[in-house]
Design an enzyme around this catalytic site. Structure first.
Site, short mmCIF file in Angstrom:
data_model
loop_
_atom_site.label_atom_id
_atom_site.label_comp_id
_atom_site.label_asym_id
_atom_site.label_seq_id
_atom_site.Cartn_x
_atom_site.Cartn_y
_atom_site.Cartn_z
CB CYS A 173 4.49 -17.49 9.77
SG CYS A 173 3.25 -18.12 10.89
CB ILE A 174 8.49 -19.84 6.45
CG1 ILE A 174 9.38 -20.27 7.59
CG2 ILE A 174 9.27 -19.68 5.19
CD1 ILE A 174 9.95 -21.66 7.44
#
Length: 105
Positions: A104-105
């Site tokens: 996940c960014i």
């Protein structure tokens, strides 16, 4: 480390607001965390995803990806984006009190 207060209890969070100690999370905290992310009400499907996130974290030490959520939680990927519009895996993990899932960014 920063802290946040949910359901009257102070917890340690990282710079992005994810719990440093997932064992400090309680279900009573989830609605407040959700509200701070713009989700006013946690319905049955929200809770299904939140509980799935916690179970996966407890079993594997990591939160599931969106793909795994869509395949295994009982909520489709399309529904996940409707329930958690700012990134389902990341937002659901935050509400569930677990670390941000890998990737996940």
């Amino acid at each position: 480390m920063p802290t946040a207060t949910y359901a009257g209890r102070q917890v340690t969070v990282n710079d992005e607001g994810f719990f440093e100690h997932p064992q400090d999370w309680t279900e009573a905290m989830a609605p407040e965390i959700a509200a701070s992310a713009g989700i006013d009400h946690l319905g049955e499907d929200h809770w299904r995803v939140i509980k799935f996130m916690r179970t996966q974290y407890e079993q594997t030490g990591s939160g599931p990806t969106v793909r795994l959520l869509g395949k295994s939680s009982g909520v489709s990927v399309k529904e996940l984006y409707a329930l958690f519009p700012k990134g389902p895996a990341k937002l659901a993990a935050k509400i569930a009190g677990i670390p941000k899932p890998r990737g996940c960014i």
